[in-house]
Write an enzyme that holds these catalytic residues in place. Structure first.
Site, PDB file in Angstrom:
ATOM      1  N   SER A 120       0.842  -1.190   0.000  1.00 49.23           N
ATOM      2  CA  SER A 120       0.000   0.000   0.000  1.00 49.23           C
ATOM      3  C   SER A 120       0.876   1.237   0.000  1.00 49.23           C
ATOM      4  CB  SER A 120      -0.892  -0.006   1.251  1.00 49.23           C
ATOM      5  OG  SER A 120      -1.507   1.239   1.458  1.00 49.23           O
ATOM      6  N   TYR A 144      -1.796   0.141  10.967  1.00 50.97           N
ATOM      7  CA  TYR A 144      -1.992  -0.356   9.604  1.00 50.97           C
ATOM      8  C   TYR A 144      -0.764  -0.071   8.746  1.00 50.97           C
ATOM      9  CZ  TYR A 144      -3.646  -0.992   4.864  1.00 50.97           C
ATOM     10  OH  TYR A 144      -3.765  -1.400   3.553  1.00 50.97           O
TER      11      TYR A 144
END
Length: 318
Positions: A120, A144
């Site tokens: 990501s 995250y």
């Protein structure tokens, strides 16, 4: 082909595309999501399904071995920033341990020809110099972001140490029809506007993000997997984005304009915590080495997305 995260937003779109191309797909499924795009389209009934969790290495190894998998798309993750902030340990287990389980199964199998691991843009963490390119350090700070930094580095270590044929994708914020996580800005705003309510913005509205249409992301994954026939491509990471960042307020106002509801002024809550302020990507490497670039413009992508949710929500109400 083995796909983790096939019931998710990107996973559903990728799995459907692979099936249309005639690929034999086997999916790892933890929870049955009856309302997922994959289930609603009937695709789930046409693929092989292995029930299990990313944290269960034996199940993943069995699936890759028994189904004679040669290509792995590892997309599964706990992908919601707010959930990760509230549940860091389960996020680390799914995103970090889950990734090494997939890679270890591929290493032990030996017949796997390519593994595409979904990282990501969040893996980069916070940087003063933008846009991110692939030389930027991976320095996530929040749960995250850290989970993606770690998974990204672990994937590269399996290539450089063991020769596992791995590539990494780092995408911007995906949007499009089929995303049922309504706490994300695009689907959440569209649903709120359809309900005739003012959109809620958790931040102060200023954070910049790179928004990429899901169809362009699917094309990026397939192009990368094809390019991995070239050994020079393996062991590398690629950014996939538009390099045209929008603030949260800007994309919210675009949706309001496209839905002819500019009368619904957004409510700015300014209460978001544990998120990176500004993020956007350079995809120059993908353009040069893979011949990939996004096709969908933001307005056309949003129009298609709005149409999908109008249809979906009207059928659900009925």
């Amino acid at each position: 082909m083995f796909v983790t995260g096939s019931s998710g937003f990107l996973g559903s779109a990728l799995t459907e595309d692979l099936c249309k191309r005639g690929a034999r797909v086997v999916a790892l499924v933890r929870d049955h999501v009856a309302d997922s795009a994959l289930a609603r389209s009937g695709t789930l009934a046409r693929i092989g399904v292995v029930h299990g969790r990313l944290e269960d290495g034996e199940t993943i190894e069995r699936a890759i071995g028994e189904y004679e998998v040669d290509t792995v798309f590892h997309l599964a993750a706990q992908a919601i920033v707010g959930v990760a902030n509230r549940n860091p340990v389960s996020t680390f287990r799914a995103n970090i341990e889950g990734t090494w389980n997939v890679l270890e199964a591929a290493r032990r199998n030996g017949a796997v020809k390519r593994v595409v691991v979904a990282s990501s843009d969040k893996a980069y963490g916070d940087h003063d110099v933008l846009p991110y390119d692939e030389t930027h350090a991976l320095q996530g700070r929040h749960p995250y972001d850290v989970s993606k930094s770690c998974a990204d580095l672990i994937a590269l270590s399996y290539h450089h140490t063991y020769g596992v044929p791995v590539c990494i994708t780092r995408c911007g914020n995906l949007f499009g029809g089929g995303d049922l996580n309504f706490n994300r800005i695009v689907p959440g705003t569209i649903r709120t506007v359809i309900d005739g309510q003012r959109p809620l913005i958790r931040s102060d509205g200023s954070p910049l993000r790179d928004y990429i249409y899901v169809g362009d992301a699917v094309a990026a994954y397939l192009r990368l997997a094809e390019a991995m026939e070239d050994k020079e491509i393996r062991g590398q990471a690629f950014n996939f984005g538009t390099a045209k960042p929008l603030s949260v307020l800007e994309i919210t106002h675009k949706i309001l304009s496209l839905m002819d509801r500019t009368d619904l002024e957004p409510q700015v809550l300014n209460e978001a915590k544990g998120e990176i302020l500004h993020q956007y990507l350079s995809s120059d490497k993908a353009r040069k080495m893979l011949g990939w670039e996004p096709v969908a413009a933001i307005d056309s992508g949003l129009r298609a997305t709005i149409d999908w949710y109008r249809d979906y929500l009207s059928h659900r109400a009925a």
